[in-house]
Design a protein around this motif. Structure first.
Motif, PDB file in Angstrom:
ATOM      1  N   VAL A   1       0.900  -1.165  -0.007  1.00  0.00           N
ATOM      2  CA  VAL A   1      -0.123   0.135   0.072  1.00  0.00           C
ATOM      3  C   VAL A   1       0.853   1.318   0.029  1.00  0.00           C
ATOM      4  CG1 VAL A   1      -1.888   1.216   1.269  1.00  0.00           C
ATOM      5  CG2 VAL A   1      -1.850  -1.159   1.388  1.00  0.00           C
ATOM      6  N   VAL A   2       0.904   2.013  -0.965  1.00  0.00           N
ATOM      7  CA  VAL A   2       1.696   3.052  -1.203  1.00  0.00           C
ATOM      8  C   VAL A   2       0.969   4.557  -1.709  1.00  0.00           C
ATOM      9  CG1 VAL A   2       2.514   2.382  -3.353  1.00  0.00           C
ATOM     10  CG2 VAL A   2       4.062   3.790  -2.019  1.00  0.00           C
ATOM     11  N   GLY A   3       1.395   5.708  -1.429  1.00  0.00           N
ATOM     12  CA  GLY A   3       0.901   6.847  -2.138  1.00  0.00           C
ATOM     13  C   GLY A   3       2.167   7.512  -2.672  1.00  0.00           C
ATOM     14  N   LEU A   4       1.824   7.994  -4.030  1.00  0.00           N
ATOM     15  CA  LEU A   4       2.663   8.455  -4.949  1.00  0.00           C
ATOM     16  C   LEU A   4       2.558   9.659  -5.206  1.00  0.00           C
ATOM     17  CD1 LEU A   4       3.314   5.472  -7.637  1.00  0.00           C
ATOM     18  CD2 LEU A   4       4.512   6.119  -5.663  1.00  0.00           C
ATOM     19  N   ALA A   5       1.644  10.680  -4.669  1.00  0.00           N
ATOM     20  CA  ALA A   5       1.363  11.940  -4.589  1.00  0.00           C
ATOM     21  C   ALA A   5       0.930  12.231  -6.134  1.00  0.00           C
ATOM     22  CB  ALA A   5       2.271  12.917  -4.318  1.00  0.00           C
ATOM     23  N   ASP A   6       1.761  13.072  -6.895  1.00  0.00           N
ATOM     24  CA  ASP A   6       1.376  13.480  -8.212  1.00  0.00           C
ATOM     25  C   ASP A   6       2.584  13.239  -9.124  1.00  0.00           C
ATOM     26  OD1 ASP A   6       3.043  15.233  -7.168  1.00  0.00           O
ATOM     27  OD2 ASP A   6       2.360  17.138  -8.198  1.00  0.00           O
ATOM     28  N   THR A   7       3.310  12.377  -8.808  1.00  0.00           N
ATOM     29  CA  THR A   7       4.605  11.665  -9.451  1.00  0.00           C
ATOM     30  C   THR A   7       4.381  10.874 -10.655  1.00  0.00           C
ATOM     31  OG1 THR A   7       4.834   9.861  -8.048  1.00  0.00           O
ATOM     32  CG2 THR A   7       6.024  11.852  -7.432  1.00  0.00           C
ATOM     33  N   VAL A   8       3.036  10.267 -10.731  1.00  0.00           N
ATOM     34  CA  VAL A   8       2.840   9.631 -11.767  1.00  0.00           C
ATOM     35  C   VAL A   8       1.422  10.053 -12.354  1.00  0.00           C
ATOM     36  CG1 VAL A   8       2.312   7.237 -12.767  1.00  0.00           C
ATOM     37  CG2 VAL A   8       3.981   7.622 -10.864  1.00  0.00           C
ATOM     38  N   LEU A   9       1.294  10.944 -13.256  1.00  0.00           N
ATOM     39  CA  LEU A   9       0.110  11.780 -13.840  1.00  0.00           C
ATOM     40  C   LEU A   9      -0.526  10.935 -14.692  1.00  0.00           C
ATOM     41  CD1 LEU A   9       1.269  15.431 -13.782  1.00  0.00           C
ATOM     42  CD2 LEU A   9      -0.195  14.200 -12.026  1.00  0.00           C
ATOM     43  N   PHE A  10      -1.881  10.905 -14.754  1.00  0.00           N
ATOM     44  CA  PHE A  10      -2.783  10.149 -15.581  1.00  0.00           C
ATOM     45  C   PHE A  10      -2.680  10.904 -16.983  1.00  0.00           C
ATOM     46  CE2 PHE A  10      -6.325   8.790 -18.122  1.00  0.00           C
ATOM     47  CZ  PHE A  10      -6.409   7.344 -17.986  1.00  0.00           C
ATOM     48  N   ASP A  11      -2.908  12.199 -16.661  1.00  0.00           N
ATOM     49  CA  ASP A  11      -3.016  13.253 -17.819  1.00  0.00           C
ATOM     50  C   ASP A  11      -2.055  14.389 -17.614  1.00  0.00           C
ATOM     51  OD1 ASP A  11      -3.517  15.133 -19.728  1.00  0.00           O
ATOM     52  OD2 ASP A  11      -5.725  15.439 -19.096  1.00  0.00           O
ATOM     53  N   LYS A  12      -0.777  14.062 -18.348  1.00  0.00           N
ATOM     54  CA  LYS A  12       0.345  14.960 -18.143  1.00  0.00           C
ATOM     55  C   LYS A  12       0.322  16.256 -18.735  1.00  0.00           C
ATOM     56  CE  LYS A  12       3.869  10.999 -18.046  1.00  0.00           C
ATOM     57  NZ  LYS A  12       2.696   9.847 -17.909  1.00  0.00           N
ATOM     58  N   GLU A  13      -0.755  16.352 -19.638  1.00  0.00           N
ATOM     59  CA  GLU A  13      -0.815  17.824 -20.175  1.00  0.00           C
ATOM     60  C   GLU A  13      -1.520  18.696 -19.234  1.00  0.00           C
ATOM     61  OE1 GLU A  13      -2.542  17.313 -24.021  1.00  0.00           O
ATOM     62  OE2 GLU A  13      -0.847  15.994 -24.736  1.00  0.00           O
ATOM     63  N   ASP A  14      -2.153  17.956 -18.226  1.00  0.00           N
ATOM     64  CA  ASP A  14      -2.841  18.960 -17.426  1.00  0.00           C
ATOM     65  C   ASP A  14      -2.783  18.292 -15.820  1.00  0.00           C
ATOM     66  OD1 ASP A  14      -4.724  20.588 -16.022  1.00  0.00           O
ATOM     67  OD2 ASP A  14      -6.589  19.749 -16.985  1.00  0.00           O
TER      68      ASP A  14
END
Length: 296
Positions: free
Chosen positions: A242-255
């Motif tokens: 169980v881990v949190g990656l914050a915003d380091t792996v974005l689904f929508d990199k353009e936004d």
């Protein structure tokens, strides 16, 4: 003296019969029986000492021998017959080892195991798709559920929509329908023996709280998802990470601020990924699928 008065000598003839032997055929039959029983118990012993993976490799060889044709490099005592196949060697401990230089080696058995595991995950994905379509709890949110197969296993992503988030903004408390989704998934995932990895993701919007960032928020959301899956029937010991990656792996990199970046990713792990986590707790991050809308 008259001739008739003479006594004739009485001759007693004794006949001695030699006792004939009963033959040795029963000894041959008994020896054959003893040999057969010894061979039977030897087979039982070897089966008990052989792993499931090795049995799978042997089964594959007998089902499709042509797949392992090639130059034989088996040493004396191998099970090969000198015709170009050398499937295995039996060591002194009774375990079946693959010939080290044979065309049919441990990789073949490993590939078979991986193929069977992949087929199992594909079957689970199909069950999930059908359940999403038919379930009253899941069908309304099918556009937020994304499924795909990755090198680590079957990934299930639950993404936010602007008008239908999983959590309140900046909160780790699951909304009612989000809990229902995760509970349904927990019961389905529990049908397979694989462990799971749960990852929380956020968008790039900073939080206006002291000593609390998207790292803490994503980790707490992943833990909230874990609790909901267990409540739905998934066994707690199936949790691999169980881990949190914050915003380091974005689904929508353009936004980076897009709502779809706020999501929970659940991976039903394959054996290789389970071993990687058990070894060092690390699992290579797989880029999020870019398929949007309906379930792929």
């Amino acid at each position: 003296m008259a001739l008739d008065d003479k006594k004739q000598p009485i001759v007693v003839k004794k006949v001695y019969k030699k006792a004939g032997h009963h033959g040795g055929s029963w000894k041959v039959a008994f020896a054959d029986f003893a040999t057969a029983m010894m061979a039977f118990f030897l087979v039982l012993w070897l089966l008990n000492a052989t792993t499931a993976e090795q049995l799978g490799g042997i089964s594959e060889y007998f089902r499709n021998p042509s797949a392992v044709e090639g130059k034989s490099t088996a040493s004396p005592g191998s099970l090969g017959d000198g015709t170009g196949v050398a499937p295995a060697l039996i060591n002194l401990e009774g375990a079946i080892d693959v010939a080290p230089e044979s065309d049919y080696d441990a990789d073949s058995s490993h590939e078979l195991s991986e193929r069977m595991e992949r087929e199992q995950l594909e079957a689970l994905m199909q069950v999930l798709r059908e359940s999403i379509d038919s379930s009253q709890a899941l069908a309304p949110f099918k556009d937020q559920l994304l499924l795909d197969l990755t090198p680590e296993g079957l990934r299930i992503q639950i993404v936010d929509h602007e008008n239908r988030p999983m959590f309140d903004l900046g909160s780790a408390t699951l909304l009612g329908y989000s809990q229902a989704i995760l509970r349904e998934l927990g019961a389905l995932i529990n049908e397979v023996p694989n462990k799971v990895s749960i990852t929380g993701h956020t968008d790039a919007r900073p939080l206006l709280r002291a000593n609390y960032s998207n790292w803490e928020l994503s980790a707490e959301r992943a833990n909230a998802a874990r609790r909901a899956l267990v409540t739905g029937g998934m066994q707690p010991e199936k949790i691999g990470r169980v881990v949190g990656l914050a915003d380091t792996v974005l689904f929508d990199k353009e936004d980076p601020l897009s709502s779809v970046n706020r999501r929970i990713s659940i991976i039903v792990l394959n054996k290789r990924a389970e071993e990687a986590i058990a070894l060092d707790g690390q699992l290579p991050d797989v880029p999020p699928t870019q398929e949007r809308g309906d379930v792929p």
